[in-house]
Design an enzyme around this catalytic site. Structure first.
Site, PDB file in Angstrom:
ATOM      1  N   GLY A  24      -6.517   4.283 -21.199  1.00 28.72           N
ATOM      2  CA  GLY A  24      -5.603   5.540 -20.517  1.00 28.72           C
ATOM      3  C   GLY A  24      -4.457   5.265 -20.664  1.00 28.72           C
ATOM      4  O   GLY A  24      -3.967   4.481 -21.542  1.00 28.72           O
TER       5      GLY A  24
ATOM      6  N   LYS B  72       3.393  -4.129  -2.702  1.00 26.81           N
ATOM      7  CA  LYS B  72       3.361  -2.945  -3.359  1.00 26.81           C
ATOM      8  C   LYS B  72       2.737  -1.960  -2.454  1.00 26.81           C
ATOM      9  O   LYS B  72       2.987  -0.695  -2.431  1.00 26.81           O
ATOM     10  CB  LYS B  72       2.697  -3.225  -4.640  1.00 26.81           C
ATOM     11  CG  LYS B  72       2.777  -1.979  -5.583  1.00 26.81           C
ATOM     12  CD  LYS B  72       2.459  -2.142  -7.075  1.00 26.81           C
ATOM     13  CE  LYS B  72       2.507  -0.906  -7.979  1.00 26.81           C
ATOM     14  NZ  LYS B  72       1.449  -0.076  -8.249  1.00 26.81           N
TER      15      LYS B  72
ATOM     16  N   ASN C 289       1.432   7.350  -1.279  1.00 27.46           N
ATOM     17  CA  ASN C 289       0.519   8.031  -1.979  1.00 27.46           C
ATOM     18  C   ASN C 289      -0.388   8.995  -0.968  1.00 27.46           C
ATOM     19  O   ASN C 289      -1.005   9.732  -1.220  1.00 27.46           O
ATOM     20  CB  ASN C 289      -0.431   6.930  -2.783  1.00 27.46           C
ATOM     21  CG  ASN C 289       0.359   6.381  -3.953  1.00 27.46           C
ATOM     22  OD1 ASN C 289       1.542   6.063  -3.731  1.00 27.46           O
ATOM     23  ND2 ASN C 289      -0.508   6.121  -5.002  1.00 27.46           N
TER      24      ASN C 289
END
Lengths: 310, 310
Positions: free
Chosen positions: B14, B189, B197
């Site tokens: 992707g 992270k 998110n």
């Protein structure tokens, strides 16, 4: 106080106002309705309530477009969405005589206080409606489950006028009872609304069955109840753990029921975020409760429903 | 170990696999791509990467529809969505020689463990990609921000092969560095991904700017960071409070940026719920952390994304 002799005004004639006001009118009470969207239809065809397989017709309804036309009454029944409370500042004064009583049927916390601050606590009563209603067309209401109402005074034990309201609803065919501590009852109802209404929106359309079927989400619902339970107790309301357990257990029979807030959300209407999540969170925190889940749910719902106006 | 002499396979081509693999191929590495949807287009027209105002063309790309056609390689770069990890059980074996190394570029926690349990921890490396990419058409990738990569070993300090990977990415024009403790970097992270998110989906499309603009929601984001910070520390990762503050501060420049999970959600794709929320919550709880907000967010996201298949 006997409601059959009294003038009653219903402010906010959506499904809740139309149902409870319509049933009182049908039983012979003198009820005047403030209406906006449905005014012309109701003046022409009256109210139609489909309930328990029967149809209750109220062919002649006193419907008005302003409260000035209604004038002073003995009792105002308030069934506006809490998100529209600011409108009451202009709507109520024309209805108020010296002894006019106010009965709010609205959801959540803060509504009696809103009325008391502006027009005096001695006028104020409140009620909890346990009912599933849908307005299916102008002046047409589907009553498809439950329907009971619990009525109490604002910061006082039940009084003769509460009993008069209870009796009037009873004569109108509505299961009704007087409650000694209205706010305790509000917290008991919130124990269910906080998790099930809130998670239904945050989880993008989770029905009661969805929440119960997922072990993790059901635990979160119960944790939210525990936060509310702790807040309620700190505020002086005695609610046993068993009541919270019962709120989970009784929910299994609701199956794929969509909480009212979820329907509001899906239809693009305002959601009663402050009454159901904001005010309980603020009151709980002020009483020393730790409510991380309720705080997060409240903030998520505030953001998710931003820009929707009453 | 020198990547320019080695055979590399990219599994999951992707945007992430296409970009990092394409840049390595453009720099002269021997890269073979496993492709599904884009196979025919890439065989015909190669890969096109729009980056920093320039266009990088990789006209001849070795693209295959099965890993059996690719055969054993020296290094497998894994860029599948973590929600498709189960597919690796069949995809990887044809690529494995005795010393084949595995480098996962995937998000969140649990991916190195997944590989190590099945094919041995000594093969496994991992990398964090700080990059904003969009696949805009078959074989066409828009690289519109950042792009750095941090590479480390699984449960070991950085090794010569990590340095070789870092050097290869560097020669391909990608800012890269070796990290001594890969899992610490993953937690750092996650400190950003968990709140930004997650809240973007639970609050029905809240951008970074939306979260930061709302005092209440920004506090919830910071509270979620604190829960993750506590879990990370209990698991032995030293991350200072100042790092969490910095994660909030640096986010203001992102403005109306949509976190990748929000785009996945909006486009109906699977969301990496287990890697970003589930596994950090489970590991934190196992280490004794109390994470009520993360638990609730995880359960909400699980429910909201149910029925989406990789």
């Amino acid at each position: 106080m006997n409601l059959s002799d009294m003038n009653i005004a219903v402010v906010g004639s959506g499904a809740v106002g139309g149902y409870y006001g319509g049933m009182l009118a049908h039983a012979g009470c003198k009820v005047r309705f403030l209406m906006r969207a449905d005014l012309a239809a109701v003046r022409e065809r009256g109210l139609t309530i489909h309930t328990h397989g029967e149809t209750v017709e109220v062919p002649r309804v006193d419907a008005f477009g302003t409260t000035a036309e209604i004038g002073p009454v003995d009792l105002v029944i308030i069934a506006l969405k809490t998100t529209a409370n600011a409108a009451l500042e202009e709507l109520l004064p024309p209805l108020l005589g010296e002894k006019t009583a106010l009965l709010t049927l609205q959801n959540g916390l803060g509504n009696e206080e809103f009325l008391a601050e502006r027009w005096g606590g001695e006028r104020v009563m409140g009620a909890l409606c346990f009912v599933c209603l849908n307005r299916t067309a102008p002046g047409v209401i589907d009553h498809f489950d439950a329907g009971s109402i619990s009525v109490g005074e604002f910061r006082r034990p039940a009084s003769p006028r509460v009993q008069a309201v209870v009796d009037a609803f009873g004569r109108a065919g509505i299961e009704s009872r007087a409650v000694e501590n209205l706010v305790t009852e509000r917290w008991r109802k919130l124990l269910w609304n906080i998790p099930f209404n809130g998670l239904s929106i945050a989880a993008h359309g989770a029905t009661v069955a969805d929440v119960l079927a997922d072990d993790g989400l059901r635990k979160v619902a119960r944790d939210l109840m525990d936060e509310a339970l702790d807040a309620a107790r700190r505020l002086g309301h005695e609610i046993p753990d068993a009541f919270a357990d019962h709120q989970i257990d009784r929910s299994y029979s609701m199956k794929r029921y969509k909480p009212s807030s979820m329907i509001d959300w899906q239809e693009g209407r305002p959601v009663e975020v402050e009454a159901i999540w904001g005010e309980p969170w603020r009151q709980g925190v002020a009483a020393g409760a730790t409510m991380p889940r309720l705080e997060m749910l409240y903030r998520i719902l505030q953001q998710a429903t931003k820009g929707r106006h009453a």
